[in-house]
Design a protein around this motif. Structure first.
Motif, mmCIF file in Angstrom:
data_model
loop_
_atom_site.group_PDB
_atom_site.id
_atom_site.type_symbol
_atom_site.label_atom_id
_atom_site.label_comp_id
_atom_site.label_asym_id
_atom_site.label_seq_id
_atom_site.Cartn_x
_atom_site.Cartn_y
_atom_site.Cartn_z
ATOM 1 N N GLU A 218 0.830 -1.201 0.000
ATOM 2 C CA GLU A 218 0.000 0.000 0.000
ATOM 3 C C GLU A 218 0.870 1.260 0.000
ATOM 4 O OE1 GLU A 218 -3.901 1.784 2.376
ATOM 5 O OE2 GLU A 218 -2.702 0.175 3.269
ATOM 6 N N THR A 247 -2.854 -2.355 -4.948
ATOM 7 C CA THR A 247 -2.079 -2.455 -3.718
ATOM 8 C C THR A 247 -2.604 -3.604 -2.871
ATOM 9 O OG1 THR A 247 -3.486 -1.038 -2.326
ATOM 10 C CG2 THR A 247 -1.884 0.062 -3.776
ATOM 11 N N THR A 262 4.757 -7.289 0.534
ATOM 12 C CA THR A 262 3.343 -7.025 0.781
ATOM 13 C C THR A 262 2.906 -7.761 2.038
ATOM 14 O OG1 THR A 262 2.453 -8.933 -0.416
ATOM 15 C CG2 THR A 262 3.043 -7.002 -1.731
#
Length: 357
Positions: A218, A247, A262
């Motif tokens: 993000e 994202t 991530t």
């Protein structure tokens, strides 16, 4: 075959839908794709032969869901291929003309076989303005069925069949001209067999929607965003398929390419030794139908994720980073990554990202 032979032998193309003729548990979920099946159909049935698919049931007698899914998709693709007919007609005695009022890029010919195969050479032309003509296709036999994909989409016009060689007087030849979605033609003609447990990053679902997405953190840094754009653009260059970039806050339901660290990376690729990777190294791993490309850091401190994208491009299709060019032909209907991929990689002679100093 032999024209004056004593026996007629039908050409047959038989192959297994699974990696082998019998079912093996390690091949669960693996199947030849619907696009590849359609490619085989065009090269077998489309050349007057038969297509036989070997289906291997599981131990309980049921079929692997992947086989069922791809066979259903194959049926849908075959139906879509021949759903838009621009014109139908008959060439009497193997010659004549047919007006095609709409666009077309696929032609299907059938010879009346009540007297046997008589046509030994043929040409299909389109007559243009001012008496100019263009050769669209040619071949030897026509037989029970001949399907030809033309090298471009024709806007319409008068097509003309000419029999250039025959045994006796030819009987009638029926013709159908189809307007097939160019993207569907590309996906079918460029389809390849995906090895067991491999993943194809540019695959499509039965409705033609792109399956994979590129997922970045993000709060992605400049290097991660650059890596995502590079992968998206290069995959589009080789296949025409553009993967969306999202994202990890909005992870899609389908398979993904995870770039950077991530919130899903650790569960898919646990145990990465970031100290061993260093600032410019990367790890490439296929897990759960996803591709993970991660590094120890991003931004000014390293180019690991970017190097990982270059690495996957190079090992899959051949890509020279210094020349920013492919080392092999770029047109491809697939981008297959091996299902057992798990590589820790550190480049030599590191080239930093464009946003770094």
């Amino acid at each position: 075959g032999v024209a004056d032979g004593r026996y007629f032998v039908q050409p047959i193309c038989d192959f297994p839908q699974n990696p082998g003729w019998f079912y093996h548990p390690e091949h669960a979920g693996v199947s030849r794709s619907a696009e590849f099946l359609m490619k085989i159909y065009l090269n077998s049935v489309g050349h007057g032969g038969l297509m036989e698919i070997g289906l291997a049931p599981r131990a309980d007698g049921s079929m692997d869901p992947a086989n069922v899914r791809e066979l259903q998709r194959f049926g849908a693709i075959r139906k879509a291929f021949f759903s838009s007919c621009s014109a139908r007609g008959t060439f009497r005695s193997g010659s004549g003309t047919l007006e095609v009022p709409g666009p077309f890029d696929v032609v299907l010919l059938r010879e009346d076989l009540r007297g046997g195969e008589r046509i030994d050479g043929w040409e299909l032309w389109i007559d243009g303005a001012g008496g100019a003509s263009e050769l669209l296709a040619k071949g030897e036999s026509i037989g029970v069925k001949r399907i030809r994909i033309l090298n471009r989409r024709i806007p319409g016009g008068r097509i003309r069949l000419v029999t250039t060689k025959s045994t006796g007087t030819p009987l009638d030849v029926t013709c159908a001209a189809y307007d097939v979605d160019p993207d569907l033609i590309r996906r079918v003609t460029q389809a390849t067999y995906v090895p067991p447990n491999g993943i194809d990053l540019v695959s499509h679902d039965p409705m033609g929607k792109v399956v994979f997405s590129i997922v970045v953190p993000e709060r992605a840094g400049a290097v991660e965003r650059q890596a995502a754009e590079l992968l998206r653009d290069q995959l589009k260059t080789i296949s025409g398929t553009e993967l969306p970039i999202v994202t990890d806050a909005e992870k899609p339901a389908g398979p993904c390419v995870f770039l950077g660290r991530t919130r899903f990376t650790e569960s898919l690729a646990p145990g990465t030794d970031y100290g061993k990777l260093g600032p410019d190294g990367c790890r490439l791993k296929v897990a759960g139908g996803h591709l993970v490309i991660e590094s120890a850091a991003s931004g000014p401190s390293g180019s690991g994720v970017l190097n990982g994208v270059y690495r996957i491009l190079d090992r899959t299709i051949g890509f020279d980073r210094r020349k920013n060019a492919f080392t092999s032909g770029v047109a491809s209907g697939s981008f297959v990554v091996p299902g057992d991929l798990d590589e820790m990689w550190t480049p030599t002679g590191v080239i930093r990202g464009r946003n770094e100093r």
